[in-house]
Each structure stands twice: as structure tokens, then as C-alpha cells.
Write a protein that holds these residues in place. Structure first.
Motif, short mmCIF file in Angstrom:
data_model
loop_
_atom_site.label_atom_id
_atom_site.label_comp_id
_atom_site.label_asym_id
_atom_site.label_seq_id
_atom_site.Cartn_x
_atom_site.Cartn_y
_atom_site.Cartn_z
N THR A 131 -4.83 -4.01 -0.82
CA THR A 131 -3.56 -3.28 -0.77
C THR A 131 -3.75 -1.78 -0.70
O THR A 131 -2.78 -1.03 -0.75
CB THR A 131 -2.69 -3.63 -1.99
N SER A 132 -5.01 -1.34 -0.64
CA SER A 132 -5.23 0.06 -0.36
C SER A 132 -4.77 0.34 1.06
O SER A 132 -4.73 -0.55 1.90
CB SER A 132 -6.72 0.42 -0.50
N LYS A 133 -4.44 1.58 1.30
CA LYS A 133 -3.93 1.90 2.62
C LYS A 133 -5.05 2.29 3.57
O LYS A 133 -6.03 2.91 3.17
CB LYS A 133 -2.88 2.99 2.51
N LEU A 134 -4.90 1.92 4.80
CA LEU A 134 -5.87 2.22 5.83
C LEU A 134 -5.38 3.43 6.62
O LEU A 134 -4.26 3.43 7.12
CB LEU A 134 -6.01 1.02 6.78
N THR A 135 -6.19 4.44 6.70
CA THR A 135 -5.79 5.63 7.46
C THR A 135 -5.92 5.36 8.95
O THR A 135 -6.70 4.50 9.39
CB THR A 135 -6.69 6.82 7.09
#
Length: 417
Positions: A131-135
């Protein structure tokens, strides 16, 4: 024009047409995630793992389903090399935070299997950071790797992507390939390299856009059997998907392939004694990259006599004789040697199958150790259960005779007194 990561931009700012999600999309695919510390972006900084023939990024975005050529990767099982019997287990290639029950396990593990994601290093291992965001810059790196790091001639750059940017090459390749047209803002068309999209949604989108291709999701390999000369050990894969995965095997001795040993089982030879043995298993699936695992090395034990039982017959009384017998030992042709012990100390000369208890043994523990020997085998020993030496027990007749002798002696003393 399809731009997978522009969908999360405000509609008024996007100069591109967001890719339509398949009918099976759920709200979770594109739901906004809580802000993170940007750890996900570190994924793009890991050394790339790009397999020859991996699905090309352009095909992924345009809905193609390029098949990956079979390319072997290797992982070593983490099993105890000290356990020579059953239970040597191979490792897996899963991200530590992606269980098989996760709703996006298949697309995420496809990303790993094809080399599009190398994961995020953590103190516990390599994770995907679901659930971390992908740049957008990390996404560009994914796609550029998937294309095989091709050469190209960059055109005009985005104002917010200087040549000194660590992902300048990846982003400019996307632009030159027509995979992104940038984002229109009042100040012009920019890329916004650090704008985020969720990593799990990106994996699902790319996997679906690639046509949901088959790939090998590796399980484990178990080496069963006793690792001893003349015994047979067998490789047992489990948990691999899909079920249509086929396997090939190669047995190793001291890390080197043993000629003509490509069956699921291997019978250990006398010359294998003292060497280490392993098995390398390779899972294969048509159109997918092959996956290999190698068990940890285990040392081959030599032939050994296997003890059965040791029985001591006779009454443990002073002056009585005890007899030791060995039964059920394997191999059946085993020869035996003996050593008797009193109170834990060997009795000098007491090396036959029998032992007569002496008066000095009274009240002490008596045992016998039997050693089985056979040419070509390592000897094995077994000690009997301890018995406590008791006083000599006399019969009624003996007691009567003792009384008679006492009376006779007393009468003679009186007569001669």
C-alpha cells in the motif's frame, strides 16, 4: 494515448487519456492510500533484475501479451545442513509481505517473475510494500527495465525532469516511445516524477494489460529420505503454481552436477560418503520464465549398523552369572563385542557375553555395552539398562545346611572344651 499513472491526477490537470480499467476492477485498485514516507520509491533504486524476453513495456501498456522466454533464476533453500534425514526444504521467491491469499498476489508475483519489480529492501527481507505509493519516476523505471533498457534519442524534455534527475533516462524513454505525453498544467506540460499511484493497483493494471499471462509462482522443495550411503533421497516440490508446471532435476555432489542424475530420486553411493549432496529443481511452464531452487548441502553419512535391543538375562545377585544378548540389529550379519561396567566403570577383562558378579559388586549398578561391527560399516553401540547387584539369595535347603553346620560346630566346641 495510454498513460497508466495519470489516472490518479486531477482530471483538469491531465493532458492524457487515462487507461480504462477492466470490468473486473474493484474500488480497491485505485483507492487513495494514506501518505507514506516515500519508501516505495526506493524500489526503483534496487539493482534491476531484467530477464531476456520479458514482456516489453510498450506491449504492457498497449494491451499486448508478449511471452517471456524461459530464463532460469536461482534461489537457495534455507534448511539445516546438520539434519541428514527428512525435512530439507527449499526456499521461495515470494515478497515477504505478499501472501498467496492476497487479492493481487498473481499480478504482483508476475511483476517479480518478469523482473519488472525488484522489491524494497527492509530489515526483514525484500518486500513489495503493497500500500505504499509508487512514484511516477519509479513507474518509468519499471517500464524502461521491462523494455530491456533500450537505446533511444531523447527529444525535448519535461521542464521538471532535468538531465541530472536520477530517472531522466527512464522518463525520457517513456516520452520518446509515446507512452506518456505529460500532464498539462497552467505553467505547461510537465511529468510530475514524484506524483504517486498505489503499487498494488499498478501491478494489477500492468498484469491485466499484458493479458494476464501465465507465470511460475514458486513454492518449496523438500528433500526426503535418510542421507546415508545406500539410501534413496527424493525431491518433493510443493506449493508451486500453476499446477501445469513441470519439473526437471539435477543432483549435485559438493556443488557439482553428478552426471546422469536427472531423476526425481537419487540413490547414494559408497563414494558419496563424506561429500555434500543437493538437488536443483527447475520449474518450467510454456511461455514463462523458468524458476530454479537448490536445497542446502547435506553431508552424506556412511553405512552404519543400526542397533536393535540389548537384553541381560540372569539374576543380579552376588556369585550369579549374567548373560547379554543382542537382537534386531541391522544388518542381520552384525558381529558383537561386549564390555561390562560396574558403577559406570569398565571391568577389566569383562569382555565376553557373560559376567559373574563378585562380592565387591554388591549394591552397585551393573551394565553391559554391546557394539555391533560389520566390514564396510561404521560400528554402533548400545548400553543395557542398569541393574542393581543384590546379596546372594539362599534356598531353604541351603539355610538348613547352614544351621546344621553351625550346630555341629558348636557341639564339637563344647565336647572339646
Amino acid at each position: 494515448m495510454v498513460d497508466v499513472d495519470s489516472a490518479s491526477e486531477p482530471a483538469a490537470e491531465s493532458a492524457e487519456t487515462p487507461a480504462p480499467d477492466p470490468a473486473t476492477d474493484t474500488a480497491a485498485d485505485t483507492a487513495a492510500e494514506p501518505a507514506t514516507d516515500g519508501a516505495a520509491a526506493r524500489d526503483a533504486e534496487l539493482p534491476p533484475v531484467v530477464a531476456d524476453g520479458a514482456p516489453e513495456a510498450a506491449d504492457l501498456l498497449r494491451g499486448g501479451a508478449a511471452a517471456a522466454s524461459p530464463v532460469t533464476s536461482s534461489v537457495t533453500a534455507h534448511a539445516s545442513a546438520e539434519a541428514p534425514a527428512v525435512g530439507v526444504t527449499g526456499g521461495t521467491e515470494r515478497f515477504i509481505d505478499v501472501p498467496k491469499s492476497h487479492k493481487f498476489t498473481k499480478p504482483i508475483m508476475w511483476m517479480k517473475a518478469t523482473g519488472l519489480s525488484t522489491g524494497v529492501r527492509t530489515i526483514k527481507g525484500i518486500a513489495y510494500k503493497l500500500t505504499s505509493k509508487l512514484t511516477r519516476e519509479a513507474m518509468a523505471a519499471f517500464l524502461y527495465r521491462g523494455e530491456g533498457n533500450p537505446k533511444f534519442t531523447p527529444g525535448s524534455r519535461f521542464p521538471d525532469v532535468p538531465k541530472s534527475h536520477k530517472f531522466y533516462t527512464s522518463i525520457m524513454w517513456m516520452k520518446s516511445a509515446g507512452l506518456t505525453t505529460g500532464i498539462k498544467t497552467p505553467k505547461g506540460v510537465i511529468y510530475r516524477p514524484q506524483h504517486n499511484t498505489t503499487r498494488e493497483a499498478t501491478a494489477a493494471f500492468l498484469y491485466r494489460q499484458a493479458g494476464s499471462p501465465e507465470f511460475i509462482d514458486s513454492g518449496t522443495v523438500k528433500l526426503s529420505g535418510t542421507v546415508m550411503v545406500a539410501e534413496t533421497v527424493t525431491a518433493e516440490p510443493s506449493g508451486w503454481a500453476p499446477s501445469s508446471t513441470t519439473y526437471t532435476y539435477q543432483w549435485l555432489k559438493n556443488g557439482t552436477a553428478i552426471p546422469d542424475t536427472t531423476d526425481v530420486a537419487y540413490t547414494l553411493l559408497p563414494e558419496d560418503e563424506g561429500a555434500t549432496v543437493q538437488v536443483k529443481i527447475t520449474g518450467r511452464l510454456e511461455g514463462a520464465k523458468s524458476i530454479s531452487m537448490t536445497t542446502n548441502p547435506v553431508t552424506v553419512k556412511g553405512l552404519e549398523v543400526t542397533p536393535g535391543t540389548v537384553t541381560v538375562k540372569g539374576s543380579p545377585e552376588v556369585t550369579k552369572t549374567l548373560t547379554a544378548s543382542a537382537t534386531g540389529w541391522v544388518p542381520a550379519a552384525t558381529e558383537y563385542t561386549y564390555q561390562w561396567y560396574i558403577a559406570g566403570s569398565p571391568v577389566a577383562g569383562a569382555t565376553s557375553s557373560t559376567y559373574t558378579l563378585a562380592a565387591g559388586d554388591l549394591g552397585k549398578a551393573v551394565t553391559v555395552r554391546v557394539t555391533g561391527r560389520l566390514a564396510g560399516y561404521k560400528p554402533a553401540g548400545l548400553t543395557s539398562k542398569a541393574l542393581t547387584v543384590k546379596p546372594k539369595q539362599i534356598t531353604v535347603a541351603e539355610a538348613t545346611e547352614m544351621v546344621r553346620q553351625t550346630i555341629f560346630s558348636e557341639v564339637n566346641r563344647i565336647r572339646t572344651g
